[in-house]
Every structure is written in structure tokens, then in C-alpha cells.
Design a protein around this motif. Structure first.
Motif, PDB file in Angstrom:
ATOM      1  N   THR A 101     -34.894 -18.869 -34.208  1.00  0.00           N
ATOM      2  CA  THR A 101     -33.496 -18.628 -33.868  1.00  0.00           C
ATOM      3  C   THR A 101     -33.131 -19.510 -32.684  1.00  0.00           C
ATOM      4  O   THR A 101     -33.808 -19.464 -31.649  1.00  0.00           O
ATOM      5  N   PRO A 102     -32.090 -20.327 -32.796  1.00  0.00           N
ATOM      6  CA  PRO A 102     -31.723 -21.207 -31.686  1.00  0.00           C
ATOM      7  C   PRO A 102     -31.347 -20.413 -30.437  1.00  0.00           C
ATOM      8  O   PRO A 102     -30.693 -19.376 -30.510  1.00  0.00           O
ATOM      9  N   LEU A 107     -34.146 -24.985 -30.767  1.00  0.00           N
ATOM     10  CA  LEU A 107     -35.064 -24.033 -31.386  1.00  0.00           C
ATOM     11  C   LEU A 107     -36.217 -23.668 -30.465  1.00  0.00           C
ATOM     12  O   LEU A 107     -36.787 -22.579 -30.588  1.00  0.00           O
ATOM     13  N   LEU A 108     -36.564 -24.582 -29.551  1.00  0.00           N
ATOM     14  CA  LEU A 108     -37.663 -24.308 -28.631  1.00  0.00           C
ATOM     15  C   LEU A 108     -37.479 -25.168 -27.385  1.00  0.00           C
ATOM     16  O   LEU A 108     -37.095 -26.339 -27.467  1.00  0.00           O
ATOM     17  N   HIS A 109     -37.723 -24.568 -26.226  1.00  0.00           N
ATOM     18  CA  HIS A 109     -37.683 -25.285 -24.952  1.00  0.00           C
ATOM     19  C   HIS A 109     -39.114 -25.404 -24.441  1.00  0.00           C
ATOM     20  O   HIS A 109     -39.825 -24.399 -24.309  1.00  0.00           O
ATOM     21  N   LEU A 110     -39.544 -26.623 -24.151  1.00  0.00           N
ATOM     22  CA  LEU A 110     -40.878 -26.849 -23.632  1.00  0.00           C
ATOM     23  C   LEU A 110     -40.770 -27.270 -22.164  1.00  0.00           C
ATOM     24  O   LEU A 110     -40.097 -28.248 -21.826  1.00  0.00           O
ATOM     25  N   HIS A 122     -38.498 -30.728 -18.689  1.00  0.00           N
ATOM     26  CA  HIS A 122     -37.904 -29.774 -19.625  1.00  0.00           C
ATOM     27  C   HIS A 122     -37.489 -30.600 -20.834  1.00  0.00           C
ATOM     28  O   HIS A 122     -36.530 -31.367 -20.774  1.00  0.00           O
ATOM     29  N   VAL A 123     -38.230 -30.456 -21.933  1.00  0.00           N
ATOM     30  CA  VAL A 123     -38.028 -31.298 -23.097  1.00  0.00           C
ATOM     31  C   VAL A 123     -37.875 -30.451 -24.354  1.00  0.00           C
ATOM     32  O   VAL A 123     -38.131 -29.238 -24.349  1.00  0.00           O
ATOM     33  N   HIS A 124     -37.489 -31.110 -25.445  1.00  0.00           N
ATOM     34  CA  HIS A 124     -37.225 -30.400 -26.695  1.00  0.00           C
ATOM     35  C   HIS A 124     -37.930 -31.127 -27.832  1.00  0.00           C
ATOM     36  O   HIS A 124     -37.463 -32.161 -28.318  1.00  0.00           O
ATOM     37  N   PRO A 125     -39.077 -30.605 -28.247  1.00  0.00           N
ATOM     38  CA  PRO A 125     -39.873 -31.255 -29.298  1.00  0.00           C
ATOM     39  C   PRO A 125     -39.182 -31.195 -30.651  1.00  0.00           C
ATOM     40  O   PRO A 125     -38.201 -30.473 -30.863  1.00  0.00           O
ATOM     41  N   ALA A 149     -43.947 -22.712 -23.667  1.00  0.00           N
ATOM     42  CA  ALA A 149     -43.089 -22.739 -24.849  1.00  0.00           C
ATOM     43  C   ALA A 149     -42.186 -21.517 -24.805  1.00  0.00           C
ATOM     44  O   ALA A 149     -42.657 -20.379 -24.819  1.00  0.00           O
ATOM     45  N   ASP A 150     -40.877 -21.753 -24.741  1.00  0.00           N
ATOM     46  CA  ASP A 150     -39.865 -20.698 -24.640  1.00  0.00           C
ATOM     47  C   ASP A 150     -39.067 -20.720 -25.940  1.00  0.00           C
ATOM     48  O   ASP A 150     -38.370 -21.702 -26.231  1.00  0.00           O
TER      49      ASP A 150
END
Length: 296
Positions: A101-102, A107-110, A122-125, A149-150
Motif C-alpha cells: 500500500t503506498p 511503496l517503500l521508503h529506504l 532516504h531513497v526509493h528502490p 525499510a519503512d
């Protein structure tokens, strides 16, 4: 564990793709979907998906929580400016998660930071169909890094997982900067107003100025005027909080102040990282703040 990978199909090596700007709010690649911005109602999302005021326990202290596990393809890499890293999130049945779920347009914050709290990213794979996430990281300096991983699995609650990544290379440990109400980032001055209280929700305001003038035209970044990550210095316990209001609600101003509600789970020092966007670029301001009981 070695750099050859943890399980079949995963590879992690040194490939120069691009230099992700260390500690300057780098963003690496789009997600598989570009969902809508968050709404005012979702600002309660915090570490491990709990209401921070009700449960101030920080997230990211373990690679496993609520049955979900963060698995790096390899927990050791060689230092470089753009090191490709891969990982999976597995569910309670051990199956890689492919449906998320966004949250805040991703979809995921790394979140990646060295254990001395230097080198914040703070990146977004990107996610493939098999459930493998991939991202290049700026790991120019060696040392032990913490990877958070958030995310929110589809139909579930928010989860924050954390694990260690060892980076072979020159290690130059940094002293934790002393607490200060003002810092600079890329020519911007950011001021922290407010005091953290352990076990309580504290209202703080981070104000942005440039060349002595308040910035009143901040741009939305991930559906907000600012994003704040707080890490407890003793164990890197993770809090991911978001500001009051959101762009376009007719109430929230585009600067200079960005208001946050932060719950420090315990007394002690925290490192705060504020991401904000202005003039088309994302910047990261860093603070050390101390949570102490109010004097009677």
C-alpha cells in the motif's frame, strides 16, 4: 555471510551507475507505481505503523517484526559511489511480499545511515515482479551501516524493519555533533524551535530561510512540505514522522515553518534529518536534539 549473496537470484556488486548525493536527500529511481499524495488523515503513520503517542516504542530495531522480515541479498559490500543493493521483504509464511500500500507516494521508503549517524540517505528502490527491491547507494565511506525499510503491506499495518550492512573500505568515524538550534544545508539555514520530552508528544517547528530571508515557497516532496526522520543515538531506534497538514489543504503554508509532532520514546540524544524541497531540488538538514524531562 559474504558478498556473493544470501540466496539464489540475488547479486550485489560494485557498479558505477550514478552518484547518489550522500546526506542530501538522494532519490534513486521510481517505484513500480506513482500513487497519489497522502492526505491529512495519514499523518499518524509512524515507525512500525503504531500511533507514536500511544506506543512510543521505536521501530527498526530488528530485521523481523509483525511476522515480516527484511533480507539483504548480501550483508557485506565494497565501498563505492553507487553500490547496487538488493533485498526482499518476506511475509509470515516466508514468501516475498509483492503487494504494498503506498505511503507518501511511494511503496517503500529506504533509510540508510552509518552507525555513527553520518551518510544519511532516504531513497526509493524499484520492485520487480518476484518481490526483489533494488537501489544504488552512495557508500563511498566504509563502516557499518543501518538499513531501514519503512512500508505497509497490502491489507496490513505499517512496518519498519532494520538490519546492518557492512561496507568494506576506509572508515573515518565521526563525532556526534552537539545539540544546536540551527544548521545549514546547501546554502539554506534551518532553525529548530521546540523541545523533545521523553515519553510525550512534542510539537516542534523547523523553519527554512535562505540568504537571511524566510522561504515561503517550499515545494511538495512526497506529498508534504517536509519529512522528518529521528534516530535515537544509543541504538538507532527509528521514528518517521510527518508534518501537520499537507499541501493544497487551504491551511498549510508553504514555509518557512514546518510543524511536526514528535514522540521521543526515552530521554537522551536524537539525530533529526529533515528532507525538504525548494527550487526543484531536495535538501536534507541535520540536527542533534536532546530529549529531557521538563524541569519542575
Amino acid at each position: 555471510m559474504n558478498a556473493t549473496g544470501k540466496f539464489a537470484g540475488f547479486t550485489v556488486g560494485l557498479v558505477v551507475i550514478f552518484g547518489a548525493a550522500l546526506a542530501l536527500g538522494s532519490v534513486a529511481g521510481p517505484d513500480v507505481a506513482e500513487p497519489a499524495a497522502h492526505t491529512a488523515g495519514d499523518d499518524g503513520h509512524s515507525a512500525a505503523g503504531h500511533d507514536a503517542a500511544a506506543d512510543p516504542t521505536p521501530g527498526g530495531l530488528s530485521p523481523t517484526a509483525d511476522g515480516y522480515t527484511l533480507e539483504l541479498a548480501s550483508d557485506q559490500v565494497t565501498a563505492g559511489p553507487a553500490v547496487p543493493v538488493q533485498f526482499r521483504i518476506t511475509n509470515p509464511s516466508g514468501v516475498p511480499v509483492t503487494d504494498y500500500t503506498p505511503e507518501h507516494e511511494k511503496l517503500l521508503h529506504l533509510i540508510v545511515v552509518r552507525r555513527d549517524l553520518a551518510g544519511f540517505q532516504h531513497v526509493h528502490p524499484t520492485l520487480d515482479a518476484a518481490g526483489t527491491w533494488s537501489v544504488p547507494l552512495d557508500l563511498t565511506r566504509g563502516g557499518d551501516y543501518r538499513v531501514f525499510a519503512d512500508f505497509t503491506p497490502a491489507g496490513g499495518e505499517g512496518v519498519t524493519l532494520g538490519t546492518d550492512l557492512r561496507v568494506a573500505g576506509t572508515y573515518d568515524p565521526q563525532e556526534l555533533p552537539a545539540p544546536a538550534p540551527t544548521t545549514t544545508a546547501d546554502g539554506y539555514t534551518v532553525t529548530l524551535d521546540g523541545t523533545l520530552r521523553p515519553g510525550e508528544t512534542s510539537n516542534v517547528t523547523l523553519s527554512v530561510s535562505r540568504d537571511g530571508r524566510p522561504v515561503t515557497d517550499l515545494q511538495p516532496y512526497l506529498g508534504a512540505y517536509g519529512h522528518l526522520v529521528a534516530l535515537r543515538t544509543t541504538d538507532l531506534g527509528y521514528l518517521h514522522v510527518h508534518p501537520d497538514g499537507h499541501p493544497g489543504d487551504g491551511v498549510t503554508a508553504a514555509g518557512p515553518g514546518i510543524d511536526f509532532a514528535v514522540t521521543a520514546p526515552s530521554a537522551g540524544d536524537y539525530r533529526l534529518f529533515l528532507d525538504f524541497q525548494h527550487a526543484g531540488a531536495v535538501h536534507t538538514a541535520e540536527f542533534t536534539a536532546t530529549a529531557a524531562p521538563e524541569e519542575k
